[in-house]
Design a protein around this motif. Sequence first.
Motif, PDB file in Angstrom:
ATOM      1  N   ASP A  55       0.783  -1.224   0.026  1.00 53.93           N
ATOM      2  CA  ASP A  55      -0.010   0.090  -0.062  1.00 53.93           C
ATOM      3  C   ASP A  55       0.903   1.459   0.036  1.00 53.93           C
ATOM      4  O   ASP A  55       0.257   2.232  -0.352  1.00 53.93           O
ATOM      5  N   ARG A  56       2.328   1.045   0.134  1.00 55.79           N
ATOM      6  CA  ARG A  56       2.960   2.101   0.094  1.00 55.79           C
ATOM      7  C   ARG A  56       4.049   2.208  -1.057  1.00 55.79           C
ATOM      8  O   ARG A  56       4.905   3.069  -0.920  1.00 55.79           O
ATOM      9  N   THR A  57       4.068   1.152  -1.704  1.00 59.04           N
ATOM     10  CA  THR A  57       5.145   0.936  -2.799  1.00 59.04           C
ATOM     11  C   THR A  57       4.525   1.546  -4.162  1.00 59.04           C
ATOM     12  O   THR A  57       3.478   1.092  -4.490  1.00 59.04           O
ATOM     13  N   TYR A  58       5.514   2.041  -4.783  1.00 57.99           N
ATOM     14  CA  TYR A  58       5.030   2.556  -5.964  1.00 57.99           C
ATOM     15  C   TYR A  58       6.330   2.532  -6.939  1.00 57.99           C
ATOM     16  O   TYR A  58       7.446   2.500  -6.452  1.00 57.99           O
ATOM     17  N   ARG A  59       5.995   2.404  -8.318  1.00 60.97           N
ATOM     18  CA  ARG A  59       7.045   2.412  -9.191  1.00 60.97           C
ATOM     19  C   ARG A  59       7.142   3.601  -9.964  1.00 60.97           C
ATOM     20  O   ARG A  59       6.111   4.226 -10.256  1.00 60.97           O
ATOM     21  N   TYR A  95      13.913   2.967  -1.266  1.00 61.14           N
ATOM     22  CA  TYR A  95      13.832   2.647  -2.567  1.00 61.14           C
ATOM     23  C   TYR A  95      14.529   1.655  -2.971  1.00 61.14           C
ATOM     24  O   TYR A  95      15.670   0.915  -2.379  1.00 61.14           O
ATOM     25  N   THR A  96      14.405   1.011  -4.264  1.00 64.97           N
ATOM     26  CA  THR A  96      15.166   0.200  -4.945  1.00 64.97           C
ATOM     27  C   THR A  96      15.406   0.071  -6.341  1.00 64.97           C
ATOM     28  O   THR A  96      14.449   0.613  -7.177  1.00 64.97           O
ATOM     29  N   MET A 226      17.069   1.448 -16.341  1.00 56.96           N
ATOM     30  CA  MET A 226      16.640   1.090 -14.989  1.00 56.96           C
ATOM     31  C   MET A 226      15.328   1.243 -14.590  1.00 56.96           C
ATOM     32  O   MET A 226      14.640   1.986 -15.066  1.00 56.96           O
ATOM     33  N   ARG A 227      15.077   0.391 -13.605  1.00 57.25           N
ATOM     34  CA  ARG A 227      13.551   0.426 -13.131  1.00 57.25           C
ATOM     35  C   ARG A 227      13.692   0.639 -11.481  1.00 57.25           C
ATOM     36  O   ARG A 227      14.459   0.232 -10.946  1.00 57.25           O
ATOM     37  N   HIS A 228      12.570   1.822 -10.945  1.00 52.87           N
ATOM     38  CA  HIS A 228      12.867   2.214  -9.720  1.00 52.87           C
ATOM     39  C   HIS A 228      11.509   2.078  -9.072  1.00 52.87           C
ATOM     40  O   HIS A 228      10.519   2.277  -9.365  1.00 52.87           O
ATOM     41  N   TYR A 229      11.684   1.488  -7.851  1.00 55.52           N
ATOM     42  CA  TYR A 229      10.489   1.400  -6.880  1.00 55.52           C
ATOM     43  C   TYR A 229      10.693   2.260  -5.491  1.00 55.52           C
ATOM     44  O   TYR A 229      11.902   2.261  -5.143  1.00 55.52           O
ATOM     45  N   LEU A 267       4.033   8.388 -10.581  1.00 55.67           N
ATOM     46  CA  LEU A 267       4.259   7.251  -9.614  1.00 55.67           C
ATOM     47  C   LEU A 267       2.979   6.098  -9.976  1.00 55.67           C
ATOM     48  O   LEU A 267       2.008   6.719 -10.116  1.00 55.67           O
ATOM     49  N   GLN A 268       3.125   4.976 -10.055  1.00 56.30           N
ATOM     50  CA  GLN A 268       2.276   3.998 -10.099  1.00 56.30           C
ATOM     51  C   GLN A 268       2.103   3.228  -9.178  1.00 56.30           C
ATOM     52  O   GLN A 268       3.174   2.559  -8.578  1.00 56.30           O
ATOM     53  N   PRO A 269       0.816   2.978  -8.427  1.00 60.55           N
ATOM     54  CA  PRO A 269       0.744   2.248  -7.209  1.00 60.55           C
ATOM     55  C   PRO A 269       1.313   0.766  -7.826  1.00 60.55           C
ATOM     56  O   PRO A 269       0.793   0.193  -8.649  1.00 60.55           O
ATOM     57  N   LEU A 270       1.706   0.026  -6.763  1.00 60.27           N
ATOM     58  CA  LEU A 270       2.207  -1.324  -7.016  1.00 60.27           C
ATOM     59  C   LEU A 270       1.212  -2.348  -7.408  1.00 60.27           C
ATOM     60  O   LEU A 270       1.171  -3.158  -8.216  1.00 60.27           O
TER      61      LEU A 270
END
Length: 814
Positions: A55-59, A95-96, A226-229, A267-270
């Motif tokens: 609920d708090r993770t976005y890409r 982040y990752t 790269m992809r970022h979350y 930002l897109q919600p996971l």
Amino acid sequence: MLRNYLTIALRNVLKNKVFSGINILGLGIGLAACLLIFQFVRYELSYDTFHAKIDRTYRVTNDRFQQGKLIQHGTITYPTIGPAMARDFPEIEEYTRLMPGFGLNIRIDDQHFRGGDSHFADEHFFSVFSFSMLAGDRVSALKEPFSAVLTEHAARRYFPALRTDYTAMIGKTFYWGLDKVPYTVTGVCQDVPANSHIQFDVLMSYATLIQVTKSDADNSWTWSDMRHYLVLKPGVDYKQLEAKFDAFSDRYFQGDKVSGSVEKFYLQPLRDAHLYSHYEYDIAKVASGKAVWAMLIVALFILLIAWINYINLTTSRALDRAKEVGLRKVMGALKSQLIKQFILESLIITSLSFGAALVLVQLLQASFNTITGNDLSLWQVIQTTDAQTLIGVAAFLLVGALVSGFYPALVLSSYQPVTVLKGKFQRSGRGNFLRKALVIVQFTSSAALITGTIIVSKQLNYINDMDLGMVIDNTVVVSAPELATWDSSFVQRVEDYKHALLQVDGVESAATSGNLPGDRLARGFDLHLKEQTSAKYTMSYLGADHHFVTTYHVSLAAGRGFLPTDHQVNYDAIRSVMLNVKAVRLLGIDNPEDAVGKELTDDEHTWTIVGVFNDFHQESLKNPIEAMILMPVYSTFADTSIKIKTEDTKHVLASIEGIYKKYFPGNSFEYFFLKDRYNRQYTDDMRFGQIIGIFTGLAIIVACLGLIGLSSYTAMQRTKEIGIRKVLGASVVHIVSLLSADFVRLVLVAAVLSIPIAYFGMQNWLQGYAYRVTPGWVQFVVPLLLVLLIAAVTISFQVLKAAMKNPVDTLKHE
């Protein structure tokens, strides 16, 4: 009292076996359809829900603009974005970042393991995502260069001697391809759940990239791979944070000065990564959210039709139950008691129907799983669904059963005993109107589903039959040799390899290319004619050999194809390119002939346009054709496309394998048929078409059961009228047409009402295709006629049976 209600209810169910059977079958089919679709919908909605911080993770997603035009809408962006955002915005907790490693080639001693997915992931990966570790430290497993985490499946495959002793695997090493430095296994995690949008077999430390690229993978503002979350702190509104990204972009990119493009970040919600992703270069396992919700609507339509059936079938027996009600009221029964009695009967029918639905689900589960491509089961879905959702579904079904039972109970309990026992029982106009309205609702839903099924089928046929501008039939693709070294002899070895393939009886042609039809191509930026510097353009980039155009039967619009002399071992020495017609027009040239001989540049390299080829669909018809530049490039990563012209594929493949192993010894031979892979782009669409077709058929069956009930009721109500008309000389045909007219009008009204519903629904679905059919009047008239025909046959059977009765028996009965 309850025991008495139950005894009477069961007695009525058993007494009227045909009526009860039809009711149970109709409701059973409707409930079974709902349970199957609920499995599918619930599974699709369950993606990534196992992550604790979902609920708090976005890409981070990225739009790139040049000259005010959107040139890229994707999930790939620059190495610096995640760290810079985490540094600049206190709203971000962690982040990752990761980069796909693409196909795996693992070497352990003298063994090679090919296949699987990999990513380079940083040390924060297991903090952001909740993949369970079986061995190793999740905090430090990906911290050091050349460290790797394996899934349990990969671990058992690479180190079979250790079986499931994952702790013993820590410290083991392997090589990736021809790398000289080994990777050390620092962790083993559980296999990635099927409902994860990220899939992998091996994770390699992002620190490896940083070390190999001399920090470019850490500091570059132009390397877009790269992809970022991001994980936001509790209570942060991601939209408010997103609103600050314009200033972030201005600060680091200064318009288009840094990357050559104006950068916009979002930002897109996971939670949306699986069902609501329409991004380029997406690594997510995606499906169509529209299709999923459409299936849920279909399920609700079928259940609604089934409940309407119960109402119509129950009230159609009003004449049979009228005297029973009258006698019970004379004996002192209260209206409330009768309502309870009839509702209990409804619940019994519903319970039996639910049992029948469970049996149908078990019988159909394997076939349904084949269509959906998922390993689903009702019990598994129940186990993995939260209690709140299960209670909501159960409550919905219970309320539906009570509501569908309440109206018949209210009608049956309202009979006046004096009127009934005198034989003067009649139906109210209001009751007739409601039943007719319900039939209209049923067949409106059915006709709309039929229309939708026809249009979906037409679009899928359009996809299969459309000229792609190239020929992918009868094309076998042999995977690139994973252990080949790039040197001055490689090009000649590939040429010799292709020449040997052409000697095989049944092989028509062969070509190598860095990408295949169906692949998302990389892009080249800042392209323009050397004579024009005012505008710069973006084009998709495809590296291929001089046989590519002829192997895929791509036609030329102007100039020539590549020659062997166009190839160069040194990329910087290449001087020839080909463009498609779309690229030529993008450059402002209307006539392809005028483009031949002009020079194209990206300000670092300059090439001469030697030919223009006609546009072809590199990707699915969901995507528009893009401007494309074809370059004469050989690569150790290039697959070989082999056009065959024989049905004896087994013999041809054996010959191809022998030649492959001769020229690339030590490499594993892997192949596939291109058309199968290309059509995988339409897997979700094909699945949607199959599911909607099957459940539309079920909806029609259930609706027809309801029509049987209503027509049976009408025939019973007009029994005396039928007898009198026959005595006066009316023919069977006349009586059938007379009694059928009302029903035909109802179904006709329903079919007409279905047209706008189906039209707007299918227009919304078709928007997902850049190339799509335009529904014509045929797609809307055919369902109308089909529904009328089905209804007429159903009605005629019941009415004909009443019309054929002997009037003497009918009037005697009356």
